[in-house]
Design a protein around this motif. Sequence first.
Motif: not given
Lengths: 227, 776
Positions: B149-158
């Motif tokens: 994933g990514s540091g551009q994931w939203t908090i809910p994504d992560g």
Amino acid sequence: MNSDKSQFRTGLPFIIICVILFVAVAFILGEALRYGLKNQTSDSVEHTFKKSESIILAEGGSFLSQTNAPSKNSQPNSRHLDQFYHRRAYPGAPPIVPHPVDSDMNPFASKCLTCHQHGGYVPKFNAYAPVTPHPQLVNCRQCHVPQVQDELFKISMWQKPKPPSIHQSALPGSPPYIPHSLHMREKCLSCHSGPSAIQSIKTTHPERVNCRQCHMVLQTTEQWERP
Amino acid sequence: MSDSNITITRRDFLKKMATTSAAATAYSLFPGIAFSGLDAFNSGTSKLAWKKTPCRFCGVGCGLLVGIQKGKAIAVKGDPSSPVNRGLCCVKGYHSIQALYGKDRLKKALIRKNGKLVEVPIQKALDIVAQKMKSTIESHGKDSVSIYGSGQWTIPDGYVASKLMKGAIGSNNLEANARLCMASAVTGFITTFGLDEPMGCYEDIDHANTFVLWGNNMAENHPVLFSRLLERKQKQKDIVIVDLATRTTRTSFASDRSILFNPQTDLAIANAICYELIRTERVNWDFVNKHCSFKKGKTNIGYGLEEHFKFKDKAQDNSLKEYKHFLKDYAPEKVEALTGVSAKDLRFLASLYGDANRKVMSFWCMGFNQHTRGTWINNLIYNIHLLAGKISTPGNSPFSLTGQPSACGTVREVGTLTHKLPHGVVMSKKARKLAAKIWNVPLKRIPPKPTHHTVSMFRALDRGDIRFMWIQVTNPMVTMPKLSRYRDGALKKDRFVVVSDVYPTPTTDIADVVLPSAMWFEQEGMFGNSERRTQHFERLLEPPEDAMSDTWQLIEVARKMGFKKLFPWGKETYIQDIWNEYRKFHDSPKHAMAPYEELKKKPGVMWPFVKGKETKWRYHGKTDPAAQGDTFDFYGKPDHRAWIWQRPYEPPPEMPDQKYPFWLNTGRVIEHWHSGSMTRRIPVLHKAVPHSYVELHPQDAKKLGIQHGEQVRLVSRRGSLELSASINQRARPAPGQVFVPFFDEGKLINELTLDAYCPISKQPDYKKCAVRVEKI
């Protein structure tokens, strides 16, 4: 003789009115400048309103001392409103830099403000430099970038919103509204006065420096009703 | 000079108004019909609504107001009520919304058939992903599937990704691209303070009078914060900005002093400053004796280049006497030659940190973090601040900047890394117990051992230990170092790669399934920025056609795999429900997060958020609800002390030699953001910087007979690339160095970079490898 006298008779009150006006304007300007300087140190968000008011007042007459002028033979480019919006992705977006720049490495205000702080005629481009409404922000290329080519990487479906129409007033002849946000554009005269100003948005009365005495930004479409 | 001849007079104007504007005026009396003056863009009946959101790009986390009209984003303003940017943005932020409207936006799911990507209904694609994930686990085991994933994931994504991998499937094969940009900052914080993320905040800028930037071109990469420094400088005379760097940039020109140093020698410079602080008796001994302990770790720790490289540091007690003895090797005169910085300048730096009348802020970002000794250099900057006692108080602030909008919020706080859980690490039974309880899963399902960090994960994909990888919101086929190995690995037979993105990229080019994602505020979500500020954004637009949020893609696949009970949320409220569940992990004054309602109202809230109050300065009793007493309390460590680490200079694994005589440094420009998949689709930004280039020092260019704009070839041990030469333009590398921006997918500089990493943080070094420059 007769005609001279009548001229004198109509001329004298005119001169007196002029003198009174001049004194009044000088006094207001002086007060405004003092008020402006006094208030410029405050930087909190809550004081933005007060600050912007003071700047509007303080900036009055910045073009009254325009000295640079084109040579007699040259025809300075005059700016147009459609070109003004062409340089912005949407009304209110930071405009691109439409001319070549000297240094990509040291693009700070010390260079840009040479022309864009007070405006004036720039022989190199045979044009009057537009004046920045926010000379206090010195990392100019943080927001304004030159364009080195026209081709896009991929096609964009972006549709530019229409610019606001001008001369919108509540009543025939009443002072027009300000159709844009004042954030970072508090210094009205930088765009609405001086030789670089676009004709169609140029004020006819730059000497009346307290712009927001008569012109205001509309905040709501709703009519007031008694609660 | 008069312009009366071209200006209409007031009388003309009034006349004109009276005749031509009569109709418009009449309309204007009826609001809601065509009161055009009221909306900025004069488009009839449809109202323009200004909505708050954090910026989509860097980790500064500027507050934006986006103008929404007729279902489209049409304008951006800086949010004056955001304490981050106070109404100012940068050129990327102002034009950010244009990134939503590229014509080649991914709107339908794609699957690869006979080598070509073809459209399929989204539900069918999600079925394929779930089936493939299940069948891979059945035939190769849980650790053969992974999510990147990514540091551009939203908090809910992560959060959902973590719950799926660690709580449902039971594998620690979860990583995020923040490993490539933030990992050394994290291990620096953990080893020195025991807890991640800065003690201070951006407000420190308003209190400090001295700013030292370490290998950080802030004017281009964190421009909005840099402008706050410049604003301070205009208002206060004693402000000093020092740019300590390997390259002359815009930041250097805006600073009071520009000091150039040789690559990797920041380690020696930091130690030299500590040596000087002690020698000149400028150490705050009262602070050090009460609040610090001395530690040392292993040395000669390697570079992670071997296939199954393993390393574990061990903290040992150290004495002040031994530490002082160690520092003797770093006396300014002794390291002048190594660092390229004069003894005078080293003493000048020490004098700034040591001056009792100065409040010092240090800033750093990729120069420190992308470093084969990244953890060490993070430790060393804290050593300086700890010895001077300049920390955790307004204006005294070592500040680690971040590059992605939610590297902190998602990757670090939710913990989407192989060794992490939303609270604590997988190695800790207590942390696993908490996760098992909140997730309502058996404790034994959460594996206690970390598996692969990012580089190792891509190596495992190449080797075949990993067979399935789901990549979301990141573009590793542009950003992995030593790229060709990892591209070839991903393309091998029996590897299945799923990519969720918003545009076609070199990463979707290698995908077997492409899922169209909702972008930014086409979904509801939260980002967390560099100063512990969590920012909520509403769903302001409909995503195009079949595109859906990454969170919802993960939920759908999890349900199709049979984990419905763990992901029970409804489409209307899932973001709020996820936030409420996630908050349970941080239920202590050390990390308490704000309630959902609070986030919706405010332009971001800083954690720890305790009893309705944000925390601006951690580790001090007066400002931090978790600290005991009324003075400093470094409660992250069991001894309630911050650790001063003895870390030496060690050279990088690859240095210029006869065959490859130049250092290669890579990085960013203000116009583009990371791999460029969004910013290159923004017309104004692409037209400003359309292609990548290689910066050379004018002396080197002259020696090689290269003129500005000519094509040259860069060659490293791993690959070669043709670029146009850039001389004295955006920036100037020191002699013997070259610099290449990495945003251009047509000029993949990472074909040349080395995949060496910091053995503690596992973060690769993109700033140093050896290349040769050939004139074509």
